[in-house]
Enzyme design. Structure first.
Site, mmCIF file in Angstrom:
data_model
loop_
_atom_site.group_PDB
_atom_site.id
_atom_site.type_symbol
_atom_site.label_atom_id
_atom_site.label_comp_id
_atom_site.label_asym_id
_atom_site.label_seq_id
_atom_site.Cartn_x
_atom_site.Cartn_y
_atom_site.Cartn_z
ATOM 1 C CB CYS A 115 6.251 -0.341 2.104
ATOM 2 S SG CYS A 115 6.969 0.655 3.398
ATOM 3 N NE ARG A 120 3.551 -0.332 -3.086
ATOM 4 C CZ ARG A 120 4.181 0.603 -2.398
ATOM 5 N NH1 ARG A 120 3.689 1.807 -2.310
ATOM 6 N NH2 ARG A 120 5.319 0.351 -1.794
ATOM 7 N N PRO A 121 1.646 -3.284 -9.010
ATOM 8 C CG PRO A 121 -0.025 -3.952 -10.496
ATOM 9 C CD PRO A 121 0.188 -3.475 -9.096
#
Length: 420
Positions: A115, A120-121
């Site tokens: 998503c 969102r590393p």
């Protein structure tokens, strides 16, 4: 391209059984790589994300059988590179890195997909692996990690990342010495992973708290394990019941995992009772406004934010939702506005002014939880809603349309140009 036709359906009554937790199934599938012996998993949901993870395992050389039970044997792994075309489809593909390095001394993962809900590393995963002695290089969209033998380390996570906590727990299970993860994520799915690893012979304790201690062992064995129920699926059904003034029993759940959602639904006016493995939600005609800030567990889950936002569009008053975990997680807002919702966005804050009714419209689901929110809105609205992009819904909900049909909801899956 499949889509849903949804006709507003109020006053539903019945029972919905919750499937196994997607967010437990994915890391546990990755964790099976830690042993060459067969693992048998029960209560695995039949979802697109699960299928992608299993496709990745098969490409690595795993033997996979998925019927009522899921059996995985990893005694003939002949590939250590996660295929790019599969990794692009699912963020959880990064969870293979820890197990691969721990058991095979090397793993290569492309930067993952899934998503698109903000930044969102993988920095926290890689920082932890480096502290455990891995040599990590990032080049042309790939991450390669190598270590002859990972060593126990003290790791402090800058943020209680679920994925980083899981990856480092799995890596540490076969490391030499003891690893301590501080500021660890506390989600129930982390506890489920700990229970699975310990069944295999690992020495993990502290999951569910912010300090997890893992003492590495030389090898792990195959086991049979039952996945916990999906608390986000359960929460979605609870919000649906409140939004449609329905009386629904949600069964096969662990009520303690749902406390944050129950508290906010009670505040919004829903009547809620619970027992050993069930929760009953009775929605009322008046929905009260509620303020919410999403936070890591045990706070209100970010994965429930779109659904409760859909409910609050019908509240008598103004609600404020602050997104405290991800940026870019309000893609459902524009679609809800098409249905008549009055929502103002200011960075990570949504100000929702309740309206008397929503009206069916043609809308598109841009991600998994947005899809669930739009199903709820469609059932709560007057008239018909046409929801496209339901492949996003199938990534995380097992047969949602069929479960809702069984309690009387008018929701129909159709192909392409098919009419209602």
């Amino acid at each position: 391209m499949e889509k849903f036709f949804i006709v507003g359906s109020h006053g539903l009554k019945g029972e919905i059984k919750v499937s196994g937790a997607k967010n437990s199934a994915l890391p546990i599938i990755a964790a099976t790589l830690l042993t060459r012996e067969p693992c048998v998993l029960e209560n695995i949901p039949k979802l697109e994300d699960v299928n992608i993870m299993l496709s990745i395992l098969k490409r690595l050389g795993s033997k996979v059988e998925f019927g009522q039970l899921l059996t995985i044997q990893n005694n003939r792994i002949n590939e250590l590179i996660i295929p790019e075309e599969l990794a692009r489809k699912i963020r959880a593909s990064n969870l293979f890195l820890g197990p691969l390095v721990a058991r095979f001394q090397e793993g290569v993962v492309p930067l993952p997909g899934g998503c698109n809900i903000g930044n969102r590393p993988m920095d926290l995963h890689l920082k932890g692996l480096r502290l455990m002695g891995a040599e990590v290089e990032e080049k042309s969209g790939f991450i390669r990690a190598r270590a002859k033998k990972l060593k126990g380390a003290e790791i402090h996570l800058d943020f209680p990342s679920v994925g980083a906590t899981e990856n480092l727990m799995m890596a540490a299970a076969l490391a030499q010495g003891t690893t301590i993860i501080r500021n660890a994520a506390r989600e129930p799915e982390i506890v489920d992973l700990q229970n699975f690893l310990n069944l295999m012979g690992a020495k993990v304790k502290g999951a569910g708290t912010d300090i997890i201690k893992i003492t590495g062992v030389n090898q792990l064995k195959g086991v049979t394990h039952k996945i916990i129920p999906d608390r986000i699926e359960a929460g979605t059904h609870m919000v649906m019941a409140a939004a449609t003034q329905s009386d629904i029993i949600i069964s096969g759940v662990i009520p303690e995992h749902l406390e944050a959602v129950m508290a906010k639904l009670k505040e919004a006016g829903a009547l809620i009772t619970s027992g050993g493995d069930w929760v009953r939600v009775t929605g009322k005609s008046i929905i009260k406004p509620v303020d919410i800030k999403t936070m890591p567990y045990p706070g209100f889950p970010t994965d429930m934010q779109p659904q409760i936002l859909a409910l609050l569009t019908l509240a008598q008053g103004t609600s404020i939702i602050s997104e405290g975990v991800f940026d870019n997680r309000f893609k459902h807002v524009e679609e809800l506005r098409r249905m008549g919702a009055d929502i103002r966005l200011e960075s990570r804050i949504a100000v929702i002014k309740g309206v008397p009714k929503l009206t069916g419209a043609s809308v598109i689901a841009h991600d998994l939880r947005a899809a669930a929110a739009l199903v709820i809105a469609g059932l709560a609205a007057e008239g018909m809603t046409v929801l496209e992009g339901i492949k996003n819904l199938d990534r995380g909900y097992e047969n949602l349309d069929l479960k809702y049909q069984l309690i009387g909801a008018q929701i129909k899956r159709v192909n392409g140009e098919e009419k209602y």
